[in-house]
Design a protein around this motif. Structure first.
Motif, short mmCIF file in Angstrom:
data_model
loop_
_atom_site.label_atom_id
_atom_site.label_comp_id
_atom_site.label_asym_id
_atom_site.label_seq_id
_atom_site.Cartn_x
_atom_site.Cartn_y
_atom_site.Cartn_z
N GLU A 20 8.68 -13.45 44.36
CA GLU A 20 8.92 -12.24 45.14
C GLU A 20 10.20 -11.54 44.66
N PHE A 21 11.24 -12.34 44.37
CA PHE A 21 12.48 -11.78 43.83
C PHE A 21 12.24 -11.06 42.50
N ARG A 22 11.50 -11.70 41.60
CA ARG A 22 11.24 -11.09 40.29
C ARG A 22 10.49 -9.76 40.44
N ARG A 23 9.51 -9.72 41.34
CA ARG A 23 8.78 -8.47 41.58
C ARG A 23 9.71 -7.38 42.10
N TRP A 24 10.53 -7.76 43.08
CA TRP A 24 11.45 -6.80 43.68
C TRP A 24 12.44 -6.27 42.65
N MET A 25 13.06 -7.17 41.89
CA MET A 25 14.06 -6.75 40.91
C MET A 25 13.42 -5.88 39.83
N ALA A 26 12.24 -6.23 39.38
CA ALA A 26 11.55 -5.42 38.38
C ALA A 26 11.27 -4.01 38.94
N ALA A 27 10.81 -3.93 40.18
CA ALA A 27 10.53 -2.64 40.79
C ALA A 27 11.82 -1.82 40.97
N GLN A 28 12.90 -2.47 41.33
CA GLN A 28 14.16 -1.78 41.56
C GLN A 28 14.76 -1.23 40.26
N THR A 29 14.57 -1.94 39.18
CA THR A 29 15.26 -1.61 37.94
C THR A 29 14.39 -0.95 36.88
N GLY A 30 13.07 -0.97 37.09
CA GLY A 30 12.18 -0.43 36.08
C GLY A 30 11.92 -1.42 34.96
N GLY A 31 12.38 -2.66 35.12
CA GLY A 31 12.13 -3.70 34.14
C GLY A 31 10.80 -4.38 34.40
N ARG A 32 10.52 -5.41 33.62
CA ARG A 32 9.30 -6.19 33.81
C ARG A 32 9.68 -7.53 34.44
N GLU A 33 8.71 -8.12 35.14
CA GLU A 33 8.98 -9.43 35.77
C GLU A 33 9.40 -10.47 34.75
N ILE A 34 8.79 -10.46 33.58
CA ILE A 34 9.14 -11.44 32.56
C ILE A 34 10.58 -11.25 32.09
N ASP A 35 11.05 -10.00 32.06
CA ASP A 35 12.44 -9.73 31.68
C ASP A 35 13.41 -10.24 32.75
N VAL A 36 13.02 -10.06 34.00
CA VAL A 36 13.85 -10.58 35.10
C VAL A 36 13.93 -12.10 34.98
N HIS A 37 12.80 -12.73 34.75
CA HIS A 37 12.78 -14.19 34.61
C HIS A 37 13.65 -14.63 33.42
N ARG A 38 13.51 -13.96 32.30
CA ARG A 38 14.26 -14.32 31.10
C ARG A 38 15.77 -14.17 31.32
N LEU A 39 16.18 -13.10 31.97
CA LEU A 39 17.60 -12.83 32.17
C LEU A 39 18.22 -13.59 33.33
N LEU A 40 17.44 -13.82 34.38
CA LEU A 40 18.02 -14.36 35.61
C LEU A 40 17.40 -15.67 36.08
N GLY A 41 16.33 -16.11 35.45
CA GLY A 41 15.63 -17.31 35.91
C GLY A 41 16.49 -18.54 35.96
N ALA A 42 17.30 -18.78 34.94
CA ALA A 42 18.16 -19.97 34.92
C ALA A 42 19.19 -19.93 36.04
N ALA A 43 19.73 -18.76 36.30
CA ALA A 43 20.72 -18.63 37.38
C ALA A 43 20.08 -18.88 38.74
N VAL A 44 18.88 -18.35 38.94
CA VAL A 44 18.16 -18.58 40.19
C VAL A 44 17.86 -20.07 40.35
N ASP A 45 17.35 -20.70 39.29
CA ASP A 45 17.03 -22.12 39.34
C ASP A 45 18.26 -22.98 39.61
N ALA A 46 19.42 -22.56 39.11
CA ALA A 46 20.66 -23.31 39.30
C ALA A 46 21.31 -23.02 40.66
N GLY A 47 20.74 -22.08 41.43
CA GLY A 47 21.29 -21.77 42.74
C GLY A 47 22.56 -20.92 42.68
#
Length: 128
Positions: A20-47
């Motif tokens: 849900e976060f990836r969808r929201w961030m992609a919609a807010q920024t005009g990016g793609r969900e995969i880009d959100v995951h690539r850039l922020l996934g590790a930070a989200v997973d690490a809390g």
């Protein structure tokens, strides 16, 4: 010339709501969900906290704090001066208890009336 403060909202993302976060961030920024995951996934997973909104005026940041998305882990929201980022982590930045604000070394810009009162300079998040 003195820098005038703008503000950011950071928060941790609930692990069960990463998609849900990836969808929201992609919609807010005009990016793609995969880009959100690539850039922020590790930070989200690490809390680690993620910057959800930035370059906001004080009044606008208060509105956003009052309506954070459901994927935000309750009680983890943090308010910062947008340009505080020279610190290794939010918690290392000076803190104004009056305004619940992580700030810069020059003191609290809200206490000193040196800030943008209203306005949003760009879309939220790391892609802008």
């Amino acid at each position: 010339m003195t820098e005038v403060a703008e503000f950011s909202v950071w928060a941790k993302i609930r692990r069960d709501d990463k998609r849900e976060f990836r969808r929201w961030m992609a919609a807010q920024t005009g990016g793609r969900e995969i880009d959100v995951h690539r850039l922020l996934g590790a930070a989200v997973d690490a809390g680690r906290p993620i910057e959800l909104f930035h370059l906001l005026g004080w009044e606008d940041v208060q509105v956003e704090l009052g309506r954070l998305p459901a994927f935000v882990e309750a009680g983890t929201e943090q308010l910062t001066v947008t340009s505080f980022a020279s610190f290794a982590s939010i918690e290392q930045a000076p803190y104004c208890a009056v305004h619940s604000l992580y700030t810069w070394n020059r003191g609290c810009p809200v206490c000193e009336d040196n800030y943008v009162h209203r306005g949003r300079r760009s879309k939220p998040g790391p892609f802008s």
